[in-house]
Structure formats: C-alpha cells, structure tokens
Design an enzyme around this catalytic site. Sequence first.
Site, PDB file in Angstrom:
ATOM      1  N   LYS A 137       0.889  -1.060  -0.028  1.00 15.48           N
ATOM      2  CA  LYS A 137      -0.016   0.120  -0.068  1.00 15.48           C
ATOM      3  C   LYS A 137       1.089   1.338  -0.082  1.00 15.48           C
ATOM      4  CE  LYS A 137      -2.337   1.855   3.536  1.00 15.48           C
ATOM      5  NZ  LYS A 137      -2.016   3.354   3.516  1.00 15.48           N
ATOM      6  N   ASP A 155      -3.353   4.367  -2.174  1.00 15.94           N
ATOM      7  CA  ASP A 155      -4.395   5.147  -0.990  1.00 15.94           C
ATOM      8  C   ASP A 155      -4.212   6.351  -0.970  1.00 15.94           C
ATOM      9  OD1 ASP A 155      -5.819   4.965   1.345  1.00 15.94           O
ATOM     10  OD2 ASP A 155      -4.175   4.438   2.496  1.00 15.94           O
ATOM     11  N   LYS A 161      -6.881   8.262  -1.256  1.00 15.38           N
ATOM     12  CA  LYS A 161      -8.359   8.549  -0.836  1.00 15.38           C
ATOM     13  C   LYS A 161      -8.904  10.132  -1.410  1.00 15.38           C
ATOM     14  CE  LYS A 161      -7.317   6.683   3.944  1.00 15.38           C
ATOM     15  NZ  LYS A 161      -5.905   6.665   3.730  1.00 15.38           N
ATOM     16  N   TYR A 194     -10.959  12.832  -2.903  1.00 14.04           N
ATOM     17  CA  TYR A 194     -12.146  13.656  -2.710  1.00 14.04           C
ATOM     18  C   TYR A 194     -12.341  14.993  -3.461  1.00 14.04           C
ATOM     19  CZ  TYR A 194     -15.960  15.767   0.254  1.00 14.04           C
ATOM     20  OH  TYR A 194     -17.077  16.301   0.747  1.00 14.04           O
ATOM     21  N   ASP A 195     -13.125  15.077  -4.572  1.00  9.85           N
ATOM     22  CA  ASP A 195     -13.391  16.370  -5.164  1.00  9.85           C
ATOM     23  C   ASP A 195     -14.656  16.494  -5.929  1.00  9.85           C
ATOM     24  OD1 ASP A 195     -12.474  18.836  -6.544  1.00  9.85           O
ATOM     25  OD2 ASP A 195     -10.299  18.078  -6.078  1.00  9.85           O
ATOM     26  N   PRO A 225     -16.967  15.659  -9.109  1.00 11.17           N
ATOM     27  CA  PRO A 225     -17.085  14.531  -9.965  1.00 11.17           C
ATOM     28  C   PRO A 225     -16.033  14.499 -11.084  1.00 11.17           C
ATOM     29  CG  PRO A 225     -19.179  15.043  -9.019  1.00 11.17           C
ATOM     30  CD  PRO A 225     -18.479  16.155  -8.728  1.00 11.17           C
ATOM     31  N   ASN A 226     -16.277  15.469 -11.723  1.00  9.82           N
ATOM     32  CA  ASN A 226     -15.242  15.543 -13.182  1.00  9.82           C
ATOM     33  C   ASN A 226     -13.779  15.299 -12.546  1.00  9.82           C
ATOM     34  OD1 ASN A 226     -15.078  15.780 -15.970  1.00  9.82           O
ATOM     35  ND2 ASN A 226     -13.829  17.630 -15.373  1.00  9.82           N
ATOM     36  N   THR A 256     -10.307   4.735  10.522  1.00  7.81           N
ATOM     37  CA  THR A 256     -10.466   3.797  11.845  1.00  7.81           C
ATOM     38  C   THR A 256      -9.822   4.549  12.854  1.00  7.81           C
ATOM     39  OG1 THR A 256      -8.433   2.979  10.521  1.00  7.81           O
ATOM     40  CG2 THR A 256     -10.161   1.521  10.813  1.00  7.81           C
ATOM     41  N   ARG A 281       2.603  -0.164  10.960  1.00  9.35           N
ATOM     42  CA  ARG A 281       3.650   0.065  12.015  1.00  9.35           C
ATOM     43  C   ARG A 281       3.781  -1.304  12.706  1.00  9.35           C
ATOM     44  NH1 ARG A 281       0.564   5.174  14.133  1.00  9.35           N
ATOM     45  NH2 ARG A 281      -1.065   4.210  12.851  1.00  9.35           N
TER      46      ARG A 281
HETATM   47  O1  C5P Z   1       0.292   1.507  10.906  1.00 10.35           O
HETATM   48  P1  C5P Z   1      -1.113   1.134  10.674  1.00 10.35           P
HETATM   49  O2  C5P Z   1      -0.990  -0.318  10.647  1.00 10.35           O
HETATM   50  O3  C5P Z   1      -2.045   1.693  11.760  1.00 10.35           O
HETATM   51  O4  C5P Z   1      -1.304   1.887   8.972  1.00 10.35           O
HETATM   52  C1  C5P Z   1      -2.786   1.800   8.687  1.00 10.35           C
HETATM   53  C2  C5P Z   1      -2.477   2.388   7.276  1.00 10.35           C
HETATM   54  O5  C5P Z   1      -3.954   2.123   6.939  1.00 10.35           O
HETATM   55  C3  C5P Z   1      -2.241   3.765   7.271  1.00 10.35           C
HETATM   56  O6  C5P Z   1      -1.236   3.761   5.950  1.00 10.35           O
HETATM   57  C4  C5P Z   1      -3.429   4.573   7.192  1.00 10.35           C
HETATM   58  O7  C5P Z   1      -3.240   5.717   6.414  1.00 10.35           O
HETATM   59  C5  C5P Z   1      -4.106   3.654   6.414  1.00 10.35           C
HETATM   60  N1  C5P Z   1      -5.675   3.818   6.667  1.00 10.35           N
HETATM   61  C6  C5P Z   1      -6.482   3.779   7.760  1.00 10.35           C
HETATM   62  N2  C5P Z   1      -7.393   3.647   7.679  1.00 10.35           N
HETATM   63  C7  C5P Z   1      -8.269   3.740   6.893  1.00 10.35           C
HETATM   64  C8  C5P Z   1      -7.707   3.898   5.609  1.00 10.35           C
HETATM   65  C9  C5P Z   1      -6.732   3.904   5.584  1.00 10.35           C
HETATM   66  O8  C5P Z   1      -5.560   3.732   8.740  1.00 10.35           O
HETATM   67  N3  C5P Z   1      -9.621   3.834   7.080  1.00 10.35           N
END
Ligand code: C5P
Length: 227
Positions: A30, A59, A61, A63-64, A66-67, A118, A208
């Site tokens: 990722k 990754d 993410k 956000y803007d 539609p076009n 999360t 991590r």
């Molecule tokens: O280090 P850790 O395991 O917490 O990393 C989680 C990864 O997932 C990070 O790169 C974070 O940006 C990404 N992420 C997240 N929660 C989301 C979407 C992506 O933690 N809802």
Amino acid sequence: MKLCVALDLPTIKENLDLAKTLKSEDIWLKVGLRSYIRDGKYLLEELKSINSNFKLFLDLKIYDIPNTMADAAESMSNLGVDMFNLHASSGKKAMSMVMDRLSEIENPPIVLAVTALTSFDEVSFREIYGDSIDKKATKFASEAYESGLNGVVCSIFESQLIKNNTTENFLTLTPGIRPFGESTDDQQRVANLATAKKEMPDFIVVGRPIYQSSDPLGVTKKILENL
Ligand code: C5P
C-alpha cells in the site's frame, strides 16, 4: 484474505528496503499519501521491479468534484496500480462518474470507497458526520455498491455488516489491525488477527506492527501463516 503492507516509511530507501525484505511473500503493498507525494510514479515502478508480482494499492483517498475525480481516477489507472480508493462521502454522482470513466479502460483497477477512517472514535465521528459509525459506514457502503464500486475500506467491526447489506463479493479492506496485540498507535477501532479472521475481510492492512518491528519478514511470515 490478503495481507496489504503499508509502506509509510520516512524515506524512499526505507520503503524499498522493506519491499526487498518482503520480496518473496505473496502480499499487496500500500502506497499512501506520504510516500506517493514524495516519490510518485518512480516509487511504483521501483516496487514492480523488485517483484513484478507485487500488487499495488494506491491509497490517496481522493475527494473532489465529480469531473476532477474521474480525471484523477483515469490518471491513477494509467499508473498501472491494481487498486485505488476514494471517499464515499464524495457522493454517488462522483463515484458513478469515476466508474463510468474506468469502464472505457482495459483491466481497470479495483476501486474502494473509504467509509469511516479507523482513527475516529464514535464521538469524533458523530461531530463531523452527525450519525453513528456503523449506520453511516453501512449507508456509505450501500451508495458505493450502487455506484458500481468494487468494495470499501472500513474497520473490522463493520466488515460483515457491510457484506450483509450488499453482497459477500463486495470487497472489504480493513486497516487498524494489530495482529498479535501490538500498540494501537493513533488507531481507535483496532482488532487482532484472531478477531479479524472471524469477520472475514478480503484484505487486512498492517503498517507499523510490521515496519516498526525488528524483524519485519518474521512478523509478515507469521501473519501469513495465521491468515
Ligand atoms: O500503521 P498502521 O497499521 O496503523 O497503518 C494503517 C494504514 O492504513 C495507514 O497507512 C493509514 O493511512 C491507512 N488507513 C487507515 N484507516 C483507513 C484508511 C487507511 O488506517 N480508514
């Protein structure tokens, strides 16, 4: 269930060294905001040159309007990534426009919608979205499903709920996994591997606990053995 390793390290060298350490494993990588903003397309190419079988998840993410999102989706597809994501809160019109644009492309990447990050707890989520996490995440997921997306990013605690509300084939990718009870860091809704397995997401993301470990390969192998 697939393991997706987050390459969130401070330098390109450290990200590439981690990828080299894990080169023989059947994993997704990722590439997130920090790494992509700094190292861009070059990083993606280098990762594929380490192991052309690595699957890449961009990754960003997005956000803007539609076009602009459809244009960005097309650009991400042209980078050759296998999966990317956008925010479900960008709305059905934007999501549908992204999928319409990708329908013109051969072998388009998997597209996931972020439901609730999360790192949110119930109180801070409600302050912004005015509803509970599970209700809003389920609603966002249904909208993503209706817009033709392939799945969502959600916490492990919404994975089955979302599949029950859409279909089993609608993909869920769950960050916030602390495989063997490691530190939660800034994540709020975390689960260990045993709990994650019960919820049957299609992908788990681990950052991590792998790259801050003194033995990233050992931890990765142990996770893969326990999937
Ligand atoms: O280090 P850790 O395991 O917490 O990393 C989680 C990864 O997932 C990070 O790169 C974070 O940006 C990404 N992420 C997240 N929660 C989301 C979407 C992506 O933690 N809802």
